[in-house]
Design an enzyme around this catalytic site. Structure first.
Site, PDB file in Angstrom:
ATOM      1  N   TYR A  61       2.663 -27.723   7.679  1.00 45.87           N
ATOM      2  CA  TYR A  61       3.726 -27.541   8.679  1.00 45.87           C
ATOM      3  C   TYR A  61       5.116 -27.888   8.160  1.00 45.87           C
ATOM      4  O   TYR A  61       6.083 -27.157   8.462  1.00 45.87           O
ATOM      5  CB  TYR A  61       3.380 -28.304   9.954  1.00 45.87           C
ATOM      6  N   GLU A 111      -5.238 -28.577  16.682  1.00 44.29           N
ATOM      7  CA  GLU A 111      -6.094 -28.191  15.565  1.00 44.29           C
ATOM      8  C   GLU A 111      -6.962 -29.351  15.100  1.00 44.29           C
ATOM      9  O   GLU A 111      -8.120 -29.144  14.708  1.00 44.29           O
ATOM     10  CB  GLU A 111      -5.233 -27.629  14.430  1.00 44.29           C
TER      11      GLU A 111
END
EC number: 1.14.12.17
Length: 396
Positions: free
Chosen positions: A95, A135
């Site tokens: 990310y 997630e």
């Protein structure tokens, strides 16, 4: 939580983003892959070449900016993307890379000033945290359930079977001989392929096609004319070969009570998630009416016809109708297919005769757009309409 000033700044950039279009995400991907070529082992480069992934990411960015004050509206999108991310084995450390190149892209294309860049950095950080948390939950759940695992597991191809001229099925069993994770009918498997003919690792998602059995998985792959991976699977992989697989994922799945009527609508290889749903409804002795509506070019490319016919012979509440666009001479009307031409639901009054019926469909995008319009025109409630796009998601 984001402060009001940050929200206001992000929303002020919406017209600029909209005017730029997918050029924004094209620049982003080009920049990110230049600095991190290893990410080409994760991303589907065919979708990059076609522009589908650039368009999907652009739409997601615009949706986030538009709904930044109401993140609850984005939860279905977050779930769909999180399911796909975990099939690709996306990890928290990815990310910051995406964030760095997104902010750099905004700076290089627009030079909007530090206040705008800082606002978008904050906004991205909040969204990244949402994805990382969801997630993590998905990874943990698949790891702790019976037959489960977290990231990748080795499976052996124990049966390869040609289902039509263009579709081949693969039955997969764990190399370790253990159980397999339960899945919801309609979900998919992530298949990781490394081969001497490929420059990078390729990851593809293929729908599961049977009811869960705890021992094996079955997928079906259509051989696309220009499909790098589909042709490799058809021509190179054989019984006994090993593939690495991510756990079943996906936000498109059958979710109905025993008294809910169901319509399963598909075209071409779009029948694969429907086949899992049909097999599950049959195995559960679903009592409510089930309609199977399928369209194919002709009998040569009509996969799993015998399997569906066999279920229909044992399932009295199943109604079946098949369309062939251009039947071959050997295709028998009333046996192999029931109507010629494109699927047209306008004359099917039963479609809207039960307000409890749920509709699941999948196929080529123009087909799904056509079916979606027909269902809405008959007054079907949008919340009872469910569909799956193969590849990057599109709103129909």
């Amino acid at each position: 939580m984001l402060d009001t000033q940050t929200i206001a700044i992000v929303k002020s950039t919406i017209p600029l983003l909209a005017a730029t279009g997918p050029k924004l995400t094209a620049h982003f991907y080009e920049r990110m892959f230049k600095h991190h070529p290893e990410l080409k082992n994760i991303f589907n480069m065919s979708n990059q070449s076609s522009g589908d992934q650039r368009e999907a990411l652009f739409n997601a960015i615009c949706a986030y900016a538009t709904n930044i004050e109401n993140l609850a509206a984005l939860l279905p999108t977050v779930e769909r993307i999180a399911q796909k991310h975990t099939s690709l084995n996306i990890q928290p450390e990815h990310y910051p890379i995406v964030g760095e190149h997104l902010i750099a892209t905004l700076d290089e294309l627009f030079s909007p000033g530090q206040a705008v860049l800082d606002a978008w950095a904050k906004a991205y950080g909040v969204l990244a945290d949402v994805f990382i948390q969801r997630e993590s939950q998905i990874y943990q759940q698949s790891e702790t359930e019976t037959g489960g695992w977290r990231t990748l597991r080795r499976f052996r191809i124990i049966k390869k079977e040609q289902q039509s001229e263009v579709i081949c099925s693969f039955v997969l069993a764990p190399e370790d001989g253990g159980q397999v994770l339960h899945y919801k009918p309609g979900q998919y498997l992530g298949i990781y392929i490394e081969h001497e003919s490929l420059e990078f690792q390729e990851i593809r998602q293929y729908s599961l096609t049977t009811a869960p059995n705890g021992k094996t998985y079955r997928i079906a792959v259509k051989r696309e004319e220009q499909g790098t991976v589909s042709n490799l699977l058809h021509r190179e992989l054989n019984e006994g070969d090993i593939v690495r697989i991510a756990p079943p994922r996906g936000d498109f799945f059958l979710d109905v009570s025993p008294d809910t009527p169901v319509a399963l609508i598909s075209a071409g290889v779009g029948q694969t998630p429907m086949l899992s749903m049909l097999n599950t409804l049959y195995s559960q002795q679903h009592a409510a009416p089930v309609h199977w509506l399928h369209a194919a070019e002709n009998g040569r490319v009509h996969a799993f016809a015998d399997e569906v016919s066999a279920i229909a012979a044992k399932m009295p509440n199943l109604s079946r109708h098949v369309w062939y666009r251009e039947p071959d001479l050997q295709d028998k009307h009333g046996e192999d297919y029931h109507s010629q031409g494109l699927m047209d639901l306008s004359s099917y009054q039963w479609l809207a005769d039960d307000p409890k019926r749920h509709y699941y469909f999948c196929g080529p995008l123009p087909f799904m757009q056509f079916i979606g319009r027909q269902l809405l025109a008959q007054g079907i409630a949008p919340e009872q309409i469910h569909y799956e796009c193969f590849g990057p998601h599109k709103v129909i």
